[in-house]
Design an enzyme around this catalytic site. Structure first.
Site, PDB file in Angstrom:
ATOM      1  N   TYR A 116       5.145   6.509   4.412  1.00 28.41           N
ATOM      2  CA  TYR A 116       4.490   5.417   3.712  1.00 28.41           C
ATOM      3  C   TYR A 116       3.641   5.879   2.550  1.00 28.41           C
ATOM      4  O   TYR A 116       3.100   6.869   2.481  1.00 28.41           O
ATOM      5  CB  TYR A 116       3.650   4.539   4.657  1.00 28.41           C
TER       6      TYR A 116
ATOM      7  N   LYS B 219      -1.225  -4.032  14.232  1.00 24.47           N
ATOM      8  CA  LYS B 219       0.009  -4.086  13.434  1.00 24.47           C
ATOM      9  C   LYS B 219       1.111  -3.393  14.231  1.00 24.47           C
ATOM     10  O   LYS B 219       1.419  -2.212  14.006  1.00 24.47           O
ATOM     11  CB  LYS B 219      -0.233  -3.416  12.075  1.00 24.47           C
TER      12      LYS B 219
ATOM     13  N   SER C 116       2.527  -8.655   8.456  1.00 28.01           N
ATOM     14  CA  SER C 116       1.900  -7.780   7.467  1.00 28.01           C
ATOM     15  C   SER C 116       3.034  -6.933   6.911  1.00 28.01           C
ATOM     16  O   SER C 116       3.098  -5.733   7.129  1.00 28.01           O
ATOM     17  CB  SER C 116       0.824  -6.911   8.136  1.00 28.01           C
TER      18      SER C 116
ATOM     19  N   ARG D  83       3.629   1.664 -11.852  1.00 26.39           N
ATOM     20  CA  ARG D  83       3.109   1.204 -10.544  1.00 26.39           C
ATOM     21  C   ARG D  83       2.134   0.058 -10.789  1.00 26.39           C
ATOM     22  O   ARG D  83       2.128  -0.938 -10.079  1.00 26.39           O
ATOM     23  CB  ARG D  83       2.422   2.363  -9.790  1.00 26.39           C
TER      24      ARG D  83
ATOM     25  N   GLU E 175      -2.426   0.433  13.684  1.00 26.60           N
ATOM     26  CA  GLU E 175      -0.962   0.429  13.538  1.00 26.60           C
ATOM     27  C   GLU E 175      -0.312   1.680  14.112  1.00 26.60           C
ATOM     28  O   GLU E 175      -0.097   2.664  13.402  1.00 26.60           O
ATOM     29  CB  GLU E 175      -0.601   0.292  12.045  1.00 26.60           C
TER      30      GLU E 175
ATOM     31  N   GLU F  43       2.976   2.658  14.750  1.00 18.32           N
ATOM     32  CA  GLU F  43       4.340   2.147  14.540  1.00 18.32           C
ATOM     33  C   GLU F  43       5.324   2.881  15.445  1.00 18.32           C
ATOM     34  O   GLU F  43       5.397   4.109  15.430  1.00 18.32           O
ATOM     35  CB  GLU F  43       4.755   2.330  13.068  1.00 18.32           C
TER      36      GLU F  43
ATOM     37  N   ASP G 172       0.814  -1.216   0.000  1.00 25.00           N
ATOM     38  CA  ASP G 172       0.000   0.000   0.000  1.00 25.00           C
ATOM     39  C   ASP G 172       0.848   1.267   0.000  1.00 25.00           C
ATOM     40  O   ASP G 172       0.403   2.319   0.478  1.00 25.00           O
ATOM     41  CB  ASP G 172      -0.916   0.003   1.229  1.00 25.00           C
TER      42      ASP G 172
ATOM     43  N   LYS H 255      -6.274  -0.109   6.727  1.00 31.21           N
ATOM     44  CA  LYS H 255      -5.066   0.156   7.520  1.00 31.21           C
ATOM     45  C   LYS H 255      -4.904   1.654   7.747  1.00 31.21           C
ATOM     46  O   LYS H 255      -5.200   2.463   6.857  1.00 31.21           O
ATOM     47  CB  LYS H 255      -3.857  -0.381   6.780  1.00 31.21           C
TER      48      LYS H 255
HETATM   49  P1  13P Z   1       7.025  -2.361   6.350  1.00 31.49           P
HETATM   50  O1  13P Z   1       6.852  -3.844   6.568  1.00 31.49           O
HETATM   51  O2  13P Z   1       7.839  -2.028   5.160  1.00 31.49           O
HETATM   52  O3  13P Z   1       7.496  -1.669   7.601  1.00 31.49           O
HETATM   53  O4  13P Z   1       5.593  -1.776   6.026  1.00 31.49           O
HETATM   54  C1  13P Z   1       4.755  -1.426   7.039  1.00 31.49           C
HETATM   55  C2  13P Z   1       3.416  -0.979   6.606  1.00 31.49           C
HETATM   56  O5  13P Z   1       2.748  -0.306   7.333  1.00 31.49           O
HETATM   57  C3  13P Z   1       2.889  -1.424   5.317  1.00 31.49           C
HETATM   58  O6  13P Z   1       1.481  -1.418   5.312  1.00 31.49           O
END
Ligand code: 13P
Length: 380
Positions: A380, A250, A319, A78, A208, A210, A56, A168
Site C-alpha cells: 500500500y 477495517k 473504506s 499525484r 486494519e 488485512e 492513501d 489508518k
Molecule cells: P483497497 O480497498 O484497495 O483494498 O484499499 C485498502 C486500504 O487499506 C486503503 O486504505
C-alpha cells in the site's frame, strides 16, 4: 485469588494532574483531552449512508497505478489526480472521511486551496495513513510486519495540527505464508500501540489487520484465521487501554482465497463475515469500514449490501480504495478534459456504496464494473 488480581494501569485525569504537578513539566495532551472530539469524529464518519474514501496509496503504489494508465509518477501528477478526487462535487453526500497519504495532507489545488480545506468544506474529515509500510518478517515463510511506531506520537501531533482527525494503520496476515503465531502477535501488538498513540493525539484510529486475498483456501479457512486475528487484536487493544467506542475497524470480508476453485455467493460471504464479527467485535465499536482488497467494484458493493439486509450492532460500511477509484482512474488517464466525467463516476461509486450501507443498493439496475482487481502481494 484477590491478591493475584492485576491492578488496572489506566491513567485517570486526576493521576495525570498529580504526576504533572509533581514533575513540574509540561506534558502533551492526552486521550482525556480528546475524548469528546474522538467521539464526534467517529460519529460523523459513521453517519447513515456514509463511508470512507481511501486515497492513501504510498508514492510507490500511487505511481504504479498512475503508470498503469500512462501517467508519469511525479509529485504534480499525484497532486492532479488527488485534486480530482477531493474536489468531486457532492463528495460529502456519501463520504464522511478521506484517508490521505502524508504528501497529500500538505497539498493544495492548482488554485492554491489546501486539500484539507476542500475536504472540510464538503463535510469530509481528513484522515492520514500513519504506518510506514510492510517489511519482510525474519524467520518466517515470507510473512510481513508493519513499521511505523518510532516517532509516531510526534507525527500524529503534527498531523492533527495540519487538520487530520483520524488515522489508518494497515498490517497484513497471509494465509498461504502462515499465519504464524509471531506474525499474528506482531500485527495485533502494532495495531494496539498505534491505536493508543492516535487516541492520545486526537486521531480516531482505523484498526486494519488485512487478511490477504492471496491463496487457494476456502471460506471456512478464512473464517478461522479472521476469528483468530480479531481475537488477538482485541486482546492487545485492551492491554493498551484503547477506548473501543472511539476506534473504527477495517476488516477484510470473509470469503474464499483468490485462487480457491469454489466461489461463494454474496449471501454466503455476508453471513460468514457477520458471524465472525458477531463473535469477536464488541457492540461498543462504532464502525466496521471494510477494505475492498482486490474484489471487483461490483462484488464489494454487493457483499456490503448483503450484510446490511438485517440490523447489526455497528455501522457496517466501506473504506475502499480500489473499488471506488479503479474506473475513475482509467477514465481520467491524465486527461484534464476527462475530469468531470471521472468525478461523476466517483460520485456514483460512493452513492452505490452509500446505498449498500443502508442495504438499498439496486443490484438489478447497475452497470458497475465486475472485473476483479486482485494483485498478488499488494503493497500500500
Ligand atoms: P483497497 O480497498 O484497495 O483494498 O484499499 C485498502 C486500504 O487499506 C486503503 O486504505
Amino acid at each position: 485469588m484477590p491478591s493475584m488480581m492485576m491492578k488496572s494501569t489506566r491513567v485517570t485525569p486526576a493521576m495525570r494532574r498529580t504526576n504533572v504537578a509533581r514533575r513540574n513539566v509540561a506534558v502533551k495532551a492526552n486521550v482525556a483531552d480528546f475524548a469528546d472530539e474522538l467521539l464526534k469524529t467517529a460519529n460523523h464518519i459513521t453517519s447513515p449512508g456514509k463511508g470512507i474514501l481511501a486515497m492513501d496509496e504510498s508514492n510507490a503504489t500511487c505511481g504504479k497505478r498512475l503508470e498503469s494508465v500512462g501517467v508519469e509518477n511525479t509529485e504534480e501528477n499525484r497532486r492532479r489526480y488527488r485534486e480530482l478526487l477531493v474536489s468531486t462535487p457532492n463528495l460529502g453526500e456519501h463520504i464522511g472521511g478521506a484517508i490521505l497519504f502524508e504528501e497529500t495532507l500538505y497539498q493544495s489545488t492548482k488554485d492554491g486551496k489546501p486539500f484539507v480545506d476542500v475536504l472540510n468544506g464538503a463535510g469530509v474529515l481528513p484522515g492520514i495513513k500513519v504506518d510506514k509500510g510492510l517489511r519482510p518478517m525474519c524467520n518466517s515463510n515470507g510473512e510481513s510486519w508493519c513499521m511505523g511506531l518510532d516517532g509516531l506520537a510526534e507525527r500524529c501531533d503534527e498531523y492533527y495540527k495540519q487538520g487530520a482527525r483520524f488515522a489508518k494503520w494497515r498490517s497484513v496476515i497471509s494465509i498461504p505464508d502462515g499465519p504464524s503465531r509471531k506474525a499474528m502477535v506482531d500485527c495485533a501488538y502494532g495495531l494496539a500501540r498505534y491505536a493508543a498513540i492516535c487516541q492520545n493525539s486526537g486521531l480516531v484510529p482505523i484498526v486494519e489487520p488485512e487478511i490477504l486475498l492471496d491463496g487457494e483456501h476456502d471460506i471456512d479457512r478464512t473464517f478461522e484465521v479472521a476469528s483468530q486475528t480479531w481475537a488477538e487484536t482485541f486482546k492487545f487493544l485492551e492491554d493498551q487501554d484503547v477506548l473501543l467506542d472511539r476506534i473504527l475497524l477495517k476488516p477484510s470480508m470473509v470469503g474464499p482465497g483468490a485462487d480457491c476453485p469454489k466461489r461463494n455467493t454474496a449471501d454466503e460471504v455476508a453471513a460468514a463475515t457477520l458471524r465472525m464479527l458477531n463473535s469477536r467485535v464488541p457492540p461498543a465499536v462504532p464502525g466496521i469500514m471494510f477494505l475492498s482488497g482486490g474484489l471487483s467494484e461490483l462484488d464489494s458493493t454487493l457483499y456490503l449490501n448483503a450484510m446490511n439486509q438485517s440490523p447489526n450492532p455497528w455501522h457496517v460500511s466501506f473504506s475502499y480504495a480500489r473499488a471506488l477509484q479503479n474506473t475513475v482512474l482509467k477514465t481520467w488517464s491524465g486527461d484534464d478534459a476527462k475530469v468531470a466525467e471521472a468525478q461523476e463516476i466517483l460520485f456514483n461509486r460512493t452513492k452505490d456504496n452509500g446505498m449498500a450501507q443502508l442495504g438499498k443498493f439496486d443490484a438489478e439496475n447497475t452497470s458497475v464494473n465486475s472485473d476483479g482487481m486482485f494483485v498478488r502481494n499488494y503493497q500500500y
